[in-house]
Structures are given as structure tokens and as C-alpha cells.
Design a protein around this motif. Sequence first.
Motif, mmCIF file in Angstrom:
data_model
loop_
_atom_site.group_PDB
_atom_site.id
_atom_site.type_symbol
_atom_site.label_atom_id
_atom_site.label_comp_id
_atom_site.label_asym_id
_atom_site.label_seq_id
_atom_site.Cartn_x
_atom_site.Cartn_y
_atom_site.Cartn_z
ATOM 1 N N HIS A 26 0.826 -1.205 0.000
ATOM 2 C CA HIS A 26 0.000 0.000 0.000
ATOM 3 C C HIS A 26 0.862 1.257 0.000
ATOM 4 O O HIS A 26 0.509 2.245 -0.649
ATOM 5 C CB HIS A 26 -0.967 -0.006 1.185
ATOM 6 C CG HIS A 26 -2.167 -0.865 0.955
ATOM 7 N ND1 HIS A 26 -3.297 -0.414 0.313
ATOM 8 C CD2 HIS A 26 -2.412 -2.158 1.248
ATOM 9 C CE1 HIS A 26 -4.185 -1.379 0.232
ATOM 10 N NE2 HIS A 26 -3.664 -2.463 0.790
ATOM 11 N N ASP A 114 -8.960 7.292 1.689
ATOM 12 C CA ASP A 114 -9.355 6.066 0.987
ATOM 13 C C ASP A 114 -8.222 5.041 0.966
ATOM 14 O O ASP A 114 -8.461 3.843 1.108
ATOM 15 C CB ASP A 114 -9.793 6.377 -0.443
ATOM 16 C CG ASP A 114 -11.100 7.158 -0.486
ATOM 17 O OD1 ASP A 114 -11.882 7.085 0.490
ATOM 18 O OD2 ASP A 114 -11.339 7.845 -1.493
ATOM 19 N N GLN A 117 -7.961 3.476 4.374
ATOM 20 C CA GLN A 117 -9.084 2.562 4.572
ATOM 21 C C GLN A 117 -8.868 1.264 3.802
ATOM 22 O O GLN A 117 -9.165 0.176 4.294
ATOM 23 C CB GLN A 117 -10.406 3.213 4.146
ATOM 24 C CG GLN A 117 -11.620 2.377 4.472
ATOM 25 C CD GLN A 117 -11.757 2.112 5.963
ATOM 26 O OE1 GLN A 117 -11.701 3.031 6.763
ATOM 27 N NE2 GLN A 117 -11.929 0.853 6.333
ATOM 28 N N GLY A 118 -8.313 1.347 2.595
ATOM 29 C CA GLY A 118 -8.000 0.145 1.819
ATOM 30 C C GLY A 118 -6.979 -0.729 2.530
ATOM 31 O O GLY A 118 -7.086 -1.960 2.519
ATOM 32 N N VAL A 120 -6.503 -0.871 5.818
ATOM 33 C CA VAL A 120 -7.195 -1.474 6.959
ATOM 34 C C VAL A 120 -8.108 -2.602 6.490
ATOM 35 O O VAL A 120 -8.178 -3.663 7.131
ATOM 36 C CB VAL A 120 -7.990 -0.402 7.739
ATOM 37 C CG1 VAL A 120 -8.917 -1.026 8.752
ATOM 38 C CG2 VAL A 120 -7.028 0.576 8.414
ATOM 39 N N ASP A 121 -8.797 -2.412 5.382
ATOM 40 C CA ASP A 121 -9.678 -3.459 4.840
ATOM 41 C C ASP A 121 -8.888 -4.721 4.488
ATOM 42 O O ASP A 121 -9.318 -5.832 4.790
ATOM 43 C CB ASP A 121 -10.433 -2.956 3.615
ATOM 44 C CG ASP A 121 -11.459 -1.884 3.960
ATOM 45 O OD1 ASP A 121 -11.785 -1.718 5.149
ATOM 46 O OD2 ASP A 121 -11.920 -1.198 3.011
ATOM 47 N N ASP A 122 -7.730 -4.538 3.832
ATOM 48 C CA ASP A 122 -6.902 -5.694 3.481
ATOM 49 C C ASP A 122 -6.410 -6.419 4.727
ATOM 50 O O ASP A 122 -6.363 -7.652 4.757
ATOM 51 C CB ASP A 122 -5.705 -5.273 2.623
ATOM 52 C CG ASP A 122 -6.106 -4.959 1.192
ATOM 53 O OD1 ASP A 122 -7.285 -5.187 0.839
ATOM 54 O OD2 ASP A 122 -5.244 -4.483 0.435
ATOM 55 N N GLY A 124 -7.964 -6.492 7.588
ATOM 56 C CA GLY A 124 -9.137 -7.191 8.129
ATOM 57 C C GLY A 124 -9.419 -8.488 7.397
ATOM 58 O O GLY A 124 -9.748 -9.515 8.010
ATOM 59 N N LYS A 125 -9.251 -8.488 6.075
ATOM 60 C CA LYS A 125 -9.459 -9.715 5.303
ATOM 61 C C LYS A 125 -8.465 -10.789 5.711
ATOM 62 O O LYS A 125 -8.806 -11.967 5.817
ATOM 63 C CB LYS A 125 -9.318 -9.427 3.807
ATOM 64 C CG LYS A 125 -10.440 -8.613 3.219
ATOM 65 C CD LYS A 125 -10.165 -8.267 1.767
ATOM 66 C CE LYS A 125 -11.155 -7.260 1.239
ATOM 67 N NZ LYS A 125 -10.800 -6.801 -0.110
ATOM 68 N N LYS A 126 -7.206 -10.392 5.903
ATOM 69 C CA LYS A 126 -6.180 -11.361 6.300
ATOM 70 C C LYS A 126 -6.445 -11.902 7.691
ATOM 71 O O LYS A 126 -6.188 -13.081 7.960
ATOM 72 C CB LYS A 126 -4.778 -10.726 6.268
ATOM 73 C CG LYS A 126 -4.296 -10.421 4.875
ATOM 74 C CD LYS A 126 -3.948 -11.689 4.145
ATOM 75 C CE LYS A 126 -3.361 -11.353 2.789
ATOM 76 N NZ LYS A 126 -2.986 -12.522 2.036
ATOM 77 N N ARG A 128 -9.350 -12.358 9.040
ATOM 78 C CA ARG A 128 -10.469 -13.308 8.994
ATOM 79 C C ARG A 128 -10.059 -14.644 8.407
ATOM 80 O O ARG A 128 -10.752 -15.640 8.544
ATOM 81 C CB ARG A 128 -11.612 -12.703 8.180
ATOM 82 C CG ARG A 128 -12.368 -11.624 8.941
ATOM 83 C CD ARG A 128 -13.622 -11.209 8.227
ATOM 84 N NE ARG A 128 -13.367 -10.417 7.030
ATOM 85 C CZ ARG A 128 -13.108 -9.120 7.023
ATOM 86 N NH1 ARG A 128 -13.024 -8.460 8.151
ATOM 87 N NH2 ARG A 128 -12.908 -8.482 5.884
#
Length: 129
Positions: A26, A114, A117-118, A120-122, A124-126, A128
Motif C-alpha cells: 500500500h 481512501d 481505509q484500503g 485497513v480493509d486488506d 481485516g481480510k487477512k 479473517r
Amino acid sequence: MKSLEDLERAFDRGLNAWESGIVAAHAEKMGKKIVREVKRETKVVSGNLRRRWDSRVEGRSDGADIIVENDAEYAEPVNNGHRVVRGGRTVGYAEGRHMLETGIATYQNVYLKDDLQGMVDDLGKKMRG
């Protein structure tokens, strides 16, 4: 999540993903966007100054640094300002164009939220799995 062990495993996955490249990937994208904005702010005379903007990422234990640089020898004086010398005498001062600072500010106002946030989203996916 059913237990504390599941939570611990999720945090371990997230931490490993963070360390293994989410931040670096990122940060590299962010650096490219910053360079694009700085280039837009750079006045073109010959095109050399605009072409020579570049970014790189230096990893640290707690994150990454995005380094934006220009290796043209006159980049710093054009950006920050300089004395005007004729015949060995200072006859004036050329104001800096501040294209680096302006480009970074534009990036922060338009893209930073943005991009973070991207990231943080990535993460979060890892976490899970």
C-alpha cells in the motif's frame, strides 16, 4: 470466533500479513499517487525536472517510510527558492515553487483517507483468514 485461541490466531494472521507486505504494497501505491500529484505541480520547461520525480518505500519495524525524491541537481532550489546571482553579485531572489509540498497536500486531501481505509480493509481480510 468461538474462543480466545481463535482470536489469538486471527491476530497472528493479521500481524503476519501486516509484516509480510500489506504495508509495503500500500505504501508503494501511495508513493506513486504522491509522485503523480507532484508531477502535476511541476512546471515544465524542458521536462527533465518533471520526469525525474520518483518514490521508494523504506521498511521499518513499525511501518514504512515513503520517500519522494528528485535527482535533478536543480530540483531543490526550484522547489525551495534561491538567490539570483549575476556577475558574482546577488541581484534578487527567486521564490520557490513548492511543488513537492503542494503535491503532497493534494494527495492528503484527495486520496489519503481512501488509501488508509484500503490498507485497513486488506488487513481485516487477512485476519479473517
